[in-house]
Design a protein around this motif. Structure first.
Motif, short mmCIF file in Angstrom:
data_model
loop_
_atom_site.label_atom_id
_atom_site.label_comp_id
_atom_site.label_asym_id
_atom_site.label_seq_id
_atom_site.Cartn_x
_atom_site.Cartn_y
_atom_site.Cartn_z
N SER B 84 0.87 -1.18 0.00
CA SER B 84 0.00 0.00 0.00
C SER B 84 0.90 1.23 0.00
O SER B 84 2.10 1.12 0.28
N PRO B 85 0.35 2.41 -0.29
CA PRO B 85 1.19 3.62 -0.29
C PRO B 85 1.95 3.84 1.03
O PRO B 85 3.03 4.43 1.03
N GLU B 86 1.40 3.34 2.14
CA GLU B 86 2.07 3.49 3.43
C GLU B 86 3.38 2.72 3.52
O GLU B 86 4.20 2.93 4.42
N ASP B 87 3.59 1.80 2.59
CA ASP B 87 4.84 1.04 2.57
C ASP B 87 5.96 1.79 1.84
O ASP B 87 7.10 1.31 1.79
N SER B 88 5.65 2.94 1.29
CA SER B 88 6.68 3.74 0.62
C SER B 88 7.72 4.16 1.64
O SER B 88 7.42 4.87 2.60
N SER B 89 8.94 3.69 1.44
CA SER B 89 10.03 3.89 2.42
C SER B 89 11.35 3.56 1.75
O SER B 89 11.39 3.04 0.64
N ILE B 90 12.41 3.81 2.49
CA ILE B 90 13.71 3.22 2.15
C ILE B 90 13.86 1.97 3.00
O ILE B 90 13.63 2.00 4.22
N TYR B 91 14.19 0.86 2.37
CA TYR B 91 14.43 -0.39 3.09
C TYR B 91 15.94 -0.67 3.06
O TYR B 91 16.55 -0.68 2.00
N GLY B 100 38.01 -6.76 15.68
CA GLY B 100 38.70 -6.59 16.95
C GLY B 100 37.71 -6.61 18.08
O GLY B 100 36.89 -7.51 18.21
N PHE B 101 37.75 -5.57 18.91
CA PHE B 101 36.79 -5.47 20.01
C PHE B 101 35.53 -4.74 19.60
O PHE B 101 34.61 -4.60 20.39
N GLU B 102 35.49 -4.27 18.37
CA GLU B 102 34.33 -3.53 17.92
C GLU B 102 33.30 -4.48 17.33
O GLU B 102 33.63 -5.50 16.75
N ASP B 103 32.08 -4.13 17.49
CA ASP B 103 30.95 -4.94 17.04
C ASP B 103 30.01 -3.97 16.35
O ASP B 103 29.29 -3.24 17.01
N THR B 104 30.04 -3.93 15.02
CA THR B 104 29.43 -2.84 14.27
C THR B 104 28.49 -3.37 13.21
O THR B 104 28.74 -4.42 12.61
N GLN B 105 27.41 -2.65 12.98
CA GLN B 105 26.54 -2.96 11.85
C GLN B 105 26.90 -2.06 10.68
O GLN B 105 26.99 -0.84 10.83
N TYR B 106 27.10 -2.69 9.53
CA TYR B 106 27.30 -1.96 8.29
C TYR B 106 26.06 -2.13 7.43
O TYR B 106 25.42 -3.18 7.45
N PHE B 107 25.76 -1.07 6.67
CA PHE B 107 24.51 -1.04 5.93
C PHE B 107 24.74 -1.13 4.43
O PHE B 107 25.76 -0.67 3.91
N GLY B 108 23.74 -1.68 3.76
CA GLY B 108 23.70 -1.62 2.32
C GLY B 108 23.24 -0.24 1.87
O GLY B 108 22.88 0.60 2.69
N PRO B 109 23.21 -0.02 0.56
CA PRO B 109 22.87 1.31 0.03
C PRO B 109 21.39 1.64 0.09
O PRO B 109 21.00 2.78 -0.17
N GLY B 110 20.56 0.67 0.45
CA GLY B 110 19.13 0.94 0.57
C GLY B 110 18.36 0.72 -0.72
O GLY B 110 18.91 0.77 -1.82
N THR B 111 17.08 0.43 -0.55
CA THR B 111 16.14 0.30 -1.67
C THR B 111 15.03 1.32 -1.44
O THR B 111 14.32 1.26 -0.43
N ARG B 112 14.91 2.25 -2.37
CA ARG B 112 13.90 3.30 -2.24
C ARG B 112 12.64 2.85 -2.95
O ARG B 112 12.62 2.71 -4.17
N LEU B 113 11.60 2.58 -2.17
CA LEU B 113 10.35 2.03 -2.70
C LEU B 113 9.25 3.08 -2.67
O LEU B 113 9.01 3.71 -1.63
N THR B 114 8.59 3.24 -3.81
CA THR B 114 7.42 4.10 -3.90
C THR B 114 6.24 3.24 -4.34
O THR B 114 6.33 2.51 -5.33
N VAL B 115 5.15 3.31 -3.60
CA VAL B 115 3.95 2.54 -3.91
C VAL B 115 2.84 3.51 -4.32
O VAL B 115 2.51 4.44 -3.56
N LEU B 116 2.30 3.29 -5.50
CA LEU B 116 1.26 4.19 -6.02
C LEU B 116 -0.13 3.65 -5.74
O LEU B 116 -0.34 2.44 -5.66
#
Lengths: 113, 116
Positions: B84-91, B100-116
């Motif tokens: 539905s249009p409410e699902d329009s978001s970046i995913y 090492g001692f770091e515990d990090t989340q790295y992200f992908g470039p995203g998917t920009r979704l538009t619902v008409l």
């Protein structure tokens, strides 16, 4: 409650100047991690810097440094020598429950030429 | 740093249809995550994708609407169903890396979704 608060919805800085983006957090956990991410208009989330709750030294990564004040529960990001390419949204995040992240609402930074 | 790719980068879809987003990471990771970022908002965790088991969904997100697959340690998909249009978001997908001692989340470039 675990929460990240970013009180500055928008900031302006002159090119080559330093800027501080504020972040406060709330958690009862003794072990946690604090992160800053940059999100340009393209939408990707770029990891900038990390601070562990037990780290005594403030984290630094190039032009980015994290001003960690544990007693005040603040983890402000300092960007030195701002560049036009620094214009973006900046999100502060906290890692809780060993792997989940909570994100703040973000600060939009605009660097002026 | 990690290299994470997503496909598609953007899409425009009709309401009632479904879209599957793919996420590929450059090395084996135990934990991958899917986030939604509605326009002008912060990131909200949809679910944690576990290899070899069902995804763990956050409050407000259900498997029927957002089915997730995690067939191996480098790949995951998120389907947005009956849109539905409410699902329009970046995913955004992310992966947990320990350096090492770091515990990090790295992200992908995203998917920009538009619902008409």
């Amino acid at each position: 409650a675990q929460k990240i608060t970013q009180t500055q919805p928008g900031m302006f800085v002159q090119e080559k100047e330093a800027v501080t983006l504020d972040c406060t957090y709330d958690t009862s956990d003794q072990s946690y991690g604090l992160f800053w991410y940059k999100q340009p208009s393209s939408g990707e989330m770029i990891f900038l810097i990390y601070q562990g709750s037990y780290d005594e030294q403030n984290a630094t990564e190039g032009r980015y440094s994290l001003n960690f004040q544990k007693a005040r529960k603040s983890a402000n990001l300092v960007i030195s020598a701002s560049q036009l390419g620094d214009s973006a949204m900046y999100f502060c995040a906290m890692r809780v429950q060993t792997y989940k992240y909570i994100f703040g609402t973000g600060t939009r930074l605009k660097v002026l030429a | 740093s990690a290299v994470i790719s997503q496909k598609p980068s953007r899409d425009i879809c009709q309401r009632g249809t479904s879209l599957t987003i793919q996420c590929q990471v450059d090395s084996q990771v135990t934990m991958m995550f899917w986030y939604r970022q509605q326009p002008g908002q912060s990131l909200t965790l949809i679910a944690t994708a576990n290899q070899g088991s069902e995804a763990t969904y956050e409050s407000g997100f259900v498997i029927d609407k957002f089915p997730i697959s995690r067939p191996n340690l480098t790949f995951s998909t998120l389907t947005v169903s009956n849109m539905s249009p409410e699902d329009s978001s970046i995913y955004l997908c992310s992966a947990r890396y320990r350096v090492g001692f770091e515990d990090t989340q790295y992200f992908g470039p995203g998917t920009r979704l538009t619902v008409l």
